[in-house]
Design an enzyme around this catalytic site. Structure first.
Site, PDB file in Angstrom:
ATOM      1  N   GLU A   1      -5.612  40.515  40.814  1.00 51.90           N
ATOM      2  CA  GLU A   1      -6.090  39.215  41.298  1.00 51.90           C
ATOM      3  C   GLU A   1      -5.962  38.077  40.287  1.00 51.90           C
ATOM      4  O   GLU A   1      -6.933  37.385  40.001  1.00 51.90           O
ATOM      5  CB  GLU A   1      -7.539  39.359  41.799  1.00 51.90           C
ATOM      6  CG  GLU A   1      -7.655  40.393  42.905  1.00 51.90           C
ATOM      7  CD  GLU A   1      -9.088  40.712  43.318  1.00 51.90           C
ATOM      8  OE1 GLU A   1     -10.020  40.065  42.824  1.00 51.90           O
ATOM      9  OE2 GLU A   1      -9.267  41.628  44.150  1.00 51.90           O
TER      10      GLU A   1
ATOM     11  N   GLU B   1      -5.882  48.425  49.604  1.00 46.42           N
ATOM     12  CA  GLU B   1      -7.341  48.354  49.841  1.00 46.42           C
ATOM     13  C   GLU B   1      -7.609  48.056  51.308  1.00 46.42           C
ATOM     14  O   GLU B   1      -8.402  47.188  51.659  1.00 46.42           O
ATOM     15  CB  GLU B   1      -7.985  47.273  48.962  1.00 46.42           C
ATOM     16  CG  GLU B   1      -7.721  47.455  47.479  1.00 46.42           C
ATOM     17  CD  GLU B   1      -8.465  46.456  46.593  1.00 46.42           C
ATOM     18  OE1 GLU B   1      -9.374  45.758  47.074  1.00 46.42           O
ATOM     19  OE2 GLU B   1      -8.114  46.381  45.401  1.00 46.42           O
TER      20      GLU B   1
HETATM   21  O1  9MR Z   1     -15.539  47.770  46.694  1.00 46.56           O
HETATM   22  C1  9MR Z   1     -15.927  47.235  45.454  1.00 46.56           C
HETATM   23  C2  9MR Z   1     -17.419  46.966  45.442  1.00 46.56           C
HETATM   24  O2  9MR Z   1     -18.134  48.184  45.488  1.00 46.56           O
HETATM   25  C3  9MR Z   1     -17.792  46.175  44.204  1.00 46.56           C
HETATM   26  O3  9MR Z   1     -19.156  45.800  44.273  1.00 46.56           O
HETATM   27  C4  9MR Z   1     -16.916  44.943  44.105  1.00 46.56           C
HETATM   28  C5  9MR Z   1     -17.314  44.187  42.855  1.00 46.56           C
HETATM   29  O4  9MR Z   1     -16.423  43.279  42.419  1.00 46.56           O
HETATM   30  O5  9MR Z   1     -15.548  45.318  44.068  1.00 46.56           O
HETATM   31  C6  9MR Z   1     -15.149  45.934  45.232  1.00 46.56           C
HETATM   32  O6  9MR Z   1     -13.758  46.231  45.208  1.00 46.56           O
HETATM   33  C7  9MR Z   1     -12.864  45.125  45.067  1.00 46.56           C
HETATM   34  C8  9MR Z   1     -11.644  45.622  44.339  1.00 46.56           C
HETATM   35  O7  9MR Z   1     -12.012  46.208  43.125  1.00 46.56           O
HETATM   36  C9  9MR Z   1     -10.654  44.511  44.111  1.00 46.56           C
HETATM   37  N1  9MR Z   1     -10.323  43.837  45.354  1.00 46.56           N
HETATM   38  C10 9MR Z   1     -11.424  43.407  46.167  1.00 46.56           C
HETATM   39  C11 9MR Z   1     -12.374  44.596  46.417  1.00 46.56           C
HETATM   40  C12 9MR Z   1     -13.483  44.185  47.343  1.00 46.56           C
HETATM   41  O8  9MR Z   1     -14.288  43.250  46.714  1.00 46.56           O
END
Ligand code: 9MR
Length: 372
Positions: free
Chosen positions: A158, A263
């Site tokens: 990102e 994802e």
């Molecule tokens: O699914 C993840 C969630 O449990 C966390 O709280 C969050 C924190 O930043 O991150 C989520 O996963 C993210 C992923 O690492 C990167 N792309 C977006 C995902 C959804 O937020």
């Protein structure tokens, strides 16, 4: 009285056990996603810390049955794996590797360099030299440890804004825009046997895609290896950008990269923006209109969700020569991050398995997409 109680307990237990046995039978005769798509692409899922610990036997059975690629949802992010400067906690990641080896699955490391979920000490860094030191040490230590143990790394996650410009993250501000190429160069040295990916959301959208292509070309022009690009795939029911996804698959693949959907989930709740920026929030908290499916999905939405997933998998199958992996962001609806974001405490239904780990109509439509 005691005797009656004991008879009643025995009857209850027998009924419960019979129900469990039935339930088990129902799941074990279901088709397996990884089997169905075995000649096409890997099928992955994100695992929570508890799932890596194998705490829930039903979750574990669904995971082993359906998936051959595992991404840790959180435990390999820098705030967890290096919580204090120079102090690493490898225990959960080592467990994940062990689990994957035991079951013949691969692991995607997520993620080395991301502006979010940084450890507090890193967030407090204000000098270029200190950040460069953290950056280099983190990549060297973590990437080298898992070389030959995992399949690939989301090296940078990102780094882009929606208009395709560079996100003004701490890395960009202190290290300059070359930090992305530098991250890939360091990872390539530390983990020469591991694939290297750039991962983002909305990078199927034209402006962000153009920025993503520019970024990838810079890495390639510097003579640094990049093997794949991840399109995260956080989409919304009834609004799947199929045309943009197809264009992106073709354009990224034309750069010589493997394309991955990394994802995948399809949100069903009302939202007033697209994407997955964890810092973005919606403010309409207590209005029940924004949490309409607490008791389950109405048929019409369930059907739309199934149709959307079918259309996605038809597209992925059409380009199976370019797509190496499709990873869902979670095993079942109860686990999904979308229950807590962008509004906390909602009941979302974005995946193929419901809260009881039962396959939803979308699951069967995905399987059917293969047969058509
Ligand atoms: O699914 C993840 C969630 O449990 C966390 O709280 C969050 C924190 O930043 O991150 C989520 O996963 C993210 C992923 O690492 C990167 N792309 C977006 C995902 C959804 O937020």
């Amino acid at each position: 009285m005691k005797k009656i109680n004991s008879i009643l307990t025995t009857i209850t237990l027998t009924v419960l056990l019979a129900a469990c046995a039935d339930n088990k039978k129902a799941t074990t005769t279901e088709p397996s996603l990884k089997e169905i798509f075995k000649d096409d692409f890997d099928i992955g899922t994100a695992l929570s810390a508890d799932q890596i610990e194998e705490k829930d036997s039903i979750a574990d059975e669904v995971i082993r049955r359906n998936f051959n690629s595992l991404t840790p949802e959180n435990i390999m992010k820098s705030m967890h794996i290096q919580p204090e400067w120079g102090t690493y906690d490898f225990t959960p990641a080592d467990k994940l590797v062990e689990y994957s080896q035991k079951h013949g699955m691969s692991v995607v490391g997520h993620t080395l360099i991301w502006h979010s979920q940084l450890p507090q000490f890193a967030r407090n860094i204000t000098s270029k030299d200190s950040l460069a030191e953290f950056f280099t040490n983190h990549i060297n230590t973590v990437a080298s440890r898992y070389d030959r143990k995992i399949q690939g790394w989301d090296v940078v996650n990102e780094a882009l804004n929606e208009d395709g410009t560079m996100r003004e993250s701490i890395f960009y501000k202190l290290l300059g825009e070359g930090y992305v190429t530098e991250a890939f160069r360091l990872t390539q040295e530390a983990a020469p046997n591991t694939e290297l990916y750039y991962n983002d959301y909305n990078n199927e959208q034209p402006s962000k895609r153009a920025g993503c292509i520019e970024l990838i070309k810079k890495i390639q022009d510097a003579g640094v290896r990049i093997d794949g690009v991840g399109i995260q795939g956080h989409w919304h029911v009834g609004r799947i950008p199929l045309k943009e996804i197809e264009e992106s698959i073709l354009e990224y693949s034309a750069l010589g990269l493997k394309v991955m959907i990394t994802e995948l989930d399809v949100e069903v709740l009302p939202r007033n923006f697209q994407g997955a920026d964890v810092n973005q929030r919606m403010t309409m908290k207590d209005d029940p209109a924004f949490n309409p499916y607490v008791d389950g999905l109405p048929d019409s939405v369930q059907q739309q969700l199934a149709d959307d997933y079918a259309a996605l998998f038809e597209l992925f199958l059409k380009h199976k020569d370019k797509i190496t992996r499709v990873t869902f962001w979670g095993v079942n609806d109860g686990q999904s991050w979308l229950n807590g974001w962008p509004v906390p405490g909602r009941t979302n239904h974005p995946l193929l398995f419901d809260r009881e780990f039962k396959p939803k109509p979308a699951f069967y439509k995905v399987i059917e997409a293969k047969k058509n």
